[in-house]
Motif scaffolding. Structure first.
Motif, short mmCIF file in Angstrom:
data_model
loop_
_atom_site.label_atom_id
_atom_site.label_comp_id
_atom_site.label_asym_id
_atom_site.label_seq_id
_atom_site.Cartn_x
_atom_site.Cartn_y
_atom_site.Cartn_z
N GLU A 1 6.24 -4.57 -6.78
CA GLU A 1 5.13 -3.48 -6.45
C GLU A 1 4.22 -3.37 -7.79
OE1 GLU A 1 8.32 -0.88 -4.07
OE2 GLU A 1 7.37 0.15 -5.76
N GLU A 2 4.75 -3.41 -8.91
CA GLU A 2 3.94 -3.21 -10.05
C GLU A 2 3.07 -4.67 -10.11
OE1 GLU A 2 5.24 -3.32 -14.39
OE2 GLU A 2 6.50 -1.64 -13.42
N LEU B 1 -3.80 -6.88 -7.57
CA LEU B 1 -5.18 -6.21 -6.85
C LEU B 1 -5.99 -5.76 -8.10
CD1 LEU B 1 -3.23 -4.36 -4.18
CD2 LEU B 1 -5.18 -6.23 -4.10
N GLU B 2 -5.67 -4.95 -8.97
CA GLU B 2 -6.42 -4.26 -10.20
C GLU B 2 -7.39 -5.46 -10.81
OE1 GLU B 2 -3.87 -2.65 -12.88
OE2 GLU B 2 -3.21 -0.95 -11.28
N PRO C 1 -0.08 -1.40 -1.05
CA PRO C 1 -0.93 -1.40 -2.39
C PRO C 1 -1.73 -0.09 -2.60
CG PRO C 1 -1.07 -3.42 -1.54
CD PRO C 1 -0.14 -2.41 -0.39
N SER C 2 -2.38 0.50 -1.64
CA SER C 2 -3.52 1.76 -1.85
C SER C 2 -2.36 2.85 -1.85
CB SER C 2 -4.38 1.63 -0.65
OG SER C 2 -3.73 1.42 0.51
N ALA C 3 -1.24 3.12 -1.01
CA ALA C 3 -0.54 4.07 -0.80
C ALA C 3 0.63 4.48 -1.70
CB ALA C 3 -0.55 4.41 0.70
#
Ligand code: EPU
Length: 306
Positions: A49-50, A56-57, A157-159
């Protein structure tokens, strides 16, 4: 390539056990495809997840890989980061089974039969992982994952962390909202299924019988990606390919199986371009003869030439 800045490359190089220009062909059942710019294998959901968030960032493209059984990877490889998901834990509590996304469906089929559970025998015919099976509602012999699925632990990713019920995943034949809908880009962490209590020996005998049958009708010992096309409503892609006289048709070292028309075999050294050409040839011929559109089941990824 905008993401190739010094700071982004240095972040990628700081990932645990990361490799660069990592060959992917051997990580697919097709044995085809170029390298990943960057490649990691991860089992811990929090680390995966990290890494997704970090990518994405930074605007770094990423691809989640399971057992690579339903994939055609481009000859020029995959841009950005490929994350191979390998969380293979499982836990059985009565009739309820929780399995990590990286566990192979066939392995889970044997585990639950050993535990005296019935209703998952179909999974012995499903190549690929639990995560991949959720992603595309995998199935065999008329049964699909959605028939036994209770819920899925996921990560959006967003939630952030989330739980999806079967209705959220919008399952259809060989697809879900993860593959073709609002949940695209989501990660499957683990799936929970509910089975029936029964005779494990009977389950094993049934799986042996189904495997024998599959061996007789599908080229399972070859390098292939499973079914190339989805079955069109009410028909079989394999039957249509055969009726179009395309069994044995080839492009280079990619050839349509003479055993089952919905399989393309890599005879050794086949390229993604050859496979793609063969796919397009089949689609054109089946359209011309029978006015049927064959949709691909195999997913094409990476730097594919249009
Ligand atoms: N057939 C032909 N020629 C062929 C292949 C098939 O005439 O070359 C005929 C068969 O004789 C049969 C019909 O087509 O009458 C259906 O064939 P089959 O039973 O082999 O099933 P299928 O529809 O081709 C589906 C799944 C397979 C799954 C089998 C067994 C799809 C696209 N394929 O194949 O799934 O293993 O049923 O349940 O849904 C996969 O998804 O990767 C996969 C292999």
């Amino acid at each position: 390539m905008s993401w190739r800045t010094a700071s982004k490359l240095s972040w990628l190089r700081s990932l645990p056990a990361v490799s660069e220009d990592e060959p992917l062909a051997s990580r697919t059942s097709f044995g085809i495809g170029g390298p990943a710019d960057f490649f990691v294998e991860m089992s811990k959901p929090s680390a995966i997840e990290e890494t997704i968030n970090g990518s994405l960032e930074r605007g770094i493209p990423y691809l989640l890989l399971g057992a690579g059984t339903n994939l055609l990877i481009a000859d020029a490889g995959v841009e950005g980061l490929v994350i191979r998901v390998v969380n293979r834990d499982h836990h059985i509590d009565g009739r309820v089974v929780r399995a990590g996304a990286g566990l192979k469906m066939m392995r889970l089929a044997r585990i639950v039969a050993e535990a005296g559970l019935r209703g998952f025998e179909f999974a012995i015919g499903v190549p690929g992982t639990v995560g991949g099976a959720v992603y595309q509602n995998a199935g065999c012999w008329g049964k699909e994952l959605r028939d036994v699925l209770v819920e899925v632990e996921g990560f959006m990713p967003s939630a952030g962390k989330t739980t999806w019920k079967p209705a959220d995943l919008k399952f259809e034949y060989r697809t879900s909202a993860l593959r073709n809908g609002k949940l695209k880009g989501g990660l499957v962490v683990a799936a929970t299924i509910q089975l029936e209590r029964g005779d494990g020996e009977e389950a094993k005998a049934m799986m042996a019988k189904l495997t024998r049958e599959r061996n007789e009708t599908q080229p399972i010992k070859t390098k292939n990606c499973g079914s190339v096309f989805k079955n069109p409503p009410g028909d079989s892609a394999g039957r249509l390919v055969q009726a179009a006289g395309l069994k044995g048709a080839r492009e280079g070292n990619a050839v349509i199986s003479s055993l089952h028309g919905n399989f393309i075999i890599n005879e050794g050294g086949a390229t993604a371009v050859e496979v793609k050409k063969l796919i397009e040839r089949v689609q054109a011929e089946v359209r011309r003869r029978f006015n049927v559109e064959l949709e691909t089941e195999v997913e094409m990824v990476g730097r594919l030439k249009k």
